[in-house]
Design a protein around this motif. Structure first.
Motif, PDB file in Angstrom:
ATOM      1  N   ASP A  62      -4.662  -3.086   7.295  1.00  0.00           N
ATOM      2  CA  ASP A  62      -4.975  -4.504   7.111  1.00  0.00           C
ATOM      3  C   ASP A  62      -6.364  -4.650   6.488  1.00  0.00           C
ATOM      4  OD1 ASP A  62      -4.164  -7.373   7.729  1.00  0.00           O
ATOM      5  OD2 ASP A  62      -6.100  -7.273   8.754  1.00  0.00           O
ATOM      6  N   HIS A  63      -7.317  -3.875   6.975  1.00  0.00           N
ATOM      7  CA  HIS A  63      -8.665  -3.883   6.408  1.00  0.00           C
ATOM      8  C   HIS A  63      -8.632  -3.469   4.937  1.00  0.00           C
ATOM      9  CE1 HIS A  63     -12.870  -2.763   5.745  1.00  0.00           C
ATOM     10  NE2 HIS A  63     -12.452  -1.567   5.406  1.00  0.00           N
ATOM     11  N   LEU A  64      -7.855  -2.431   4.633  1.00  0.00           N
ATOM     12  CA  LEU A  64      -7.769  -1.925   3.271  1.00  0.00           C
ATOM     13  C   LEU A  64      -7.180  -2.977   2.328  1.00  0.00           C
ATOM     14  CD1 LEU A  64      -8.599   0.913   2.286  1.00  0.00           C
ATOM     15  CD2 LEU A  64      -6.176   1.554   2.389  1.00  0.00           C
ATOM     16  N   ALA A  65      -6.288  -3.786   2.869  1.00  0.00           N
ATOM     17  CA  ALA A  65      -5.630  -4.817   2.055  1.00  0.00           C
ATOM     18  C   ALA A  65      -6.444  -6.109   1.983  1.00  0.00           C
ATOM     19  CB  ALA A  65      -4.246  -5.118   2.622  1.00  0.00           C
ATOM     20  N   ILE A  88      -4.098   2.578  12.959  1.00  0.00           N
ATOM     21  CA  ILE A  88      -3.701   2.742  11.556  1.00  0.00           C
ATOM     22  C   ILE A  88      -3.364   1.385  10.944  1.00  0.00           C
ATOM     23  CG2 ILE A  88      -2.014   3.758   9.995  1.00  0.00           C
ATOM     24  CD1 ILE A  88      -1.766   6.098  11.991  1.00  0.00           C
ATOM     25  N   LEU A  89      -2.633   0.540  11.680  1.00  0.00           N
ATOM     26  CA  LEU A  89      -2.294  -0.776  11.144  1.00  0.00           C
ATOM     27  C   LEU A  89      -3.538  -1.621  10.930  1.00  0.00           C
ATOM     28  CD1 LEU A  89       0.621   0.080  11.609  1.00  0.00           C
ATOM     29  CD2 LEU A  89       1.065  -2.191  12.560  1.00  0.00           C
ATOM     30  N   GLU A  90      -4.503  -1.505  11.823  1.00  0.00           N
ATOM     31  CA  GLU A  90      -5.747  -2.250  11.627  1.00  0.00           C
ATOM     32  C   GLU A  90      -6.482  -1.757  10.383  1.00  0.00           C
ATOM     33  OE1 GLU A  90      -9.625  -3.858  14.102  1.00  0.00           O
ATOM     34  OE2 GLU A  90      -7.906  -2.993  15.151  1.00  0.00           O
ATOM     35  N   LEU A 140       0.801  -1.225   0.000  1.00  0.00           N
ATOM     36  CA  LEU A 140       0.000   0.000   0.000  1.00  0.00           C
ATOM     37  C   LEU A 140       0.832   1.272   0.000  1.00  0.00           C
ATOM     38  CD1 LEU A 140      -2.679  -1.063   2.658  1.00  0.00           C
ATOM     39  CD2 LEU A 140      -2.973  -0.986   0.176  1.00  0.00           C
ATOM     40  N   SER A 141       2.138   1.148  -0.071  1.00  0.00           N
ATOM     41  CA  SER A 141       2.998   2.338   0.043  1.00  0.00           C
ATOM     42  C   SER A 141       2.692   3.391  -1.002  1.00  0.00           C
ATOM     43  CB  SER A 141       4.477   1.937  -0.043  1.00  0.00           C
ATOM     44  OG  SER A 141       4.844   1.118   1.037  1.00  0.00           O
ATOM     45  N   ASP A 142       2.341   2.942  -2.212  1.00  0.00           N
ATOM     46  CA  ASP A 142       2.098   3.909  -3.281  1.00  0.00           C
ATOM     47  C   ASP A 142       0.787   4.669  -3.110  1.00  0.00           C
ATOM     48  OD1 ASP A 142       0.415   1.790  -3.801  1.00  0.00           O
ATOM     49  OD2 ASP A 142       0.884   1.652  -5.938  1.00  0.00           O
TER      50      ASP A 142
END
Length: 201
Positions: free
Chosen positions: A73-76, A68-70, A24-26
Motif C-alpha cells: 500500500d505504501h509502495l502504491a 507485506i500488504l502495508e 504491482l504484480s509486474d
C-alpha cells in the motif's frame, strides 16, 4: 521483488491479490517455497521459515502478510487498500484481523490432522478451532459486508478466508451463509486475481 510463497497458502494469496489490485504484480516474481526443507533459502530470508515472505530489491525481507500488504500500500502511494482516515482504517484492520483469525484456526485444524497420527489427534482442540471459525462466519453473515471499488485489506482477507474454506473444507460453509456466498461471488467478479490464484481442492 521476490515473493516466497506456496500455492495453497491463503496468506500468500492475500499478497498476490493485493499486488494485483494495486497494479504491482509486474514488480514481483513469485518463487515457490518449501517450508519443510532445511535447504530452501526461505529460512535465511525469514528466520521463522514461513510464507509469505517478500524479499525486497535491497535484499531485506518483510513478513507476515499484514506487514507485506502495508508495504505494498505504501509502495502504491498509500491510502489505497489501507484507508488513512481513522474510522475506515480501523474498520478495515478489524475485518482483516477477524479473517486472519479464521485462517489461523483453519490452518491449525489442517496441521492437527496432517502431522498427528489419528490415535493421538486431540478432538477437543479441533472442535475449539472449528468453533472460532463458526462464530466468526456467523458474525460476518449477520453483518452484510461492503465491497469497495478497490477492495481494502479486510475485504481481500475475507475473500481469502472463504476461499480457504472451499479449498480445505469442501465449501461446507456455503449452505448456511448465503450472504457471504453472494459477497464472494461479487468479489470474484470484480477482482480477476481471485480466480487466477485459485487452486483446485
Amino acid at each position: 521483488m521476490i515473493l516466497r510463497s506456496a500455492p495453497p497458502s491463503p496468506f500468500g494469496r492475500k499478497v498476490e491479490i493485493a499486488a494485483s489490485v494495486l497494479g504491482l504484480s509486474d514488480r514481483i516474481d513469485i518463487v515457490p517455497a518449501d517450508t519443510n526443507s532445511e535447504s530452501d533459502p526461505l529460512r535465511g530470508q525469514n528466520p521463522l521459515g514461513k510464507v509469505p515472505t517478500l524479499v525486497l530489491d535491497d535484499g531485506q525481507s518483510l513478513f507476515d502478510s499484514r506487514v507485506i500488504l502495508e508495504y505494498l500500500d505504501h509502495l502504491a502511494g498509500g491510502d489505497r487498500i489501507i484507508p488513512r482516515a481513522s474510522d475506515a482504517r480501523f474498520a478495515a484492520l478489524r475485518l482483516q484481523a477477524l479473517c486472519d483469525g479464521i485462517l489461523d484456526a483453519s490452518i491449525l485444524r489442517i496441521y492437527e490432522a496432517r502431522y498427528r497420527p489419528e490415535p493421538i489427534r486431540h478432538q477437543p482442540w479441533l472442535d475449539y478451532q472449528a468453533d472460532k471459525v463458526r462464530r466468526a462466519l456467523q458474525t460476518l453473515e449477520a453483518e452484510p459486508q461492503a465491497l469497495d471499488p478497490l477492495p481494502h485489506v479486510g475485504q481481500i482477507t475475507l475473500a481469502c478466508a472463504l476461499g480457504y474454506q472451499d479449498l480445505r473444507f469442501g465449501g461446507t460453509w456455503r449452505a448456511s451463509h448465503p450472504r457471504l456466498v453472494q459477497w464472494l461471488e461479487r468479489f470474484a467478479a470484480q477482482v480477476p486475481a481471485f480466480e487466477q490464484t485459485r487452486i483446485a481442492p
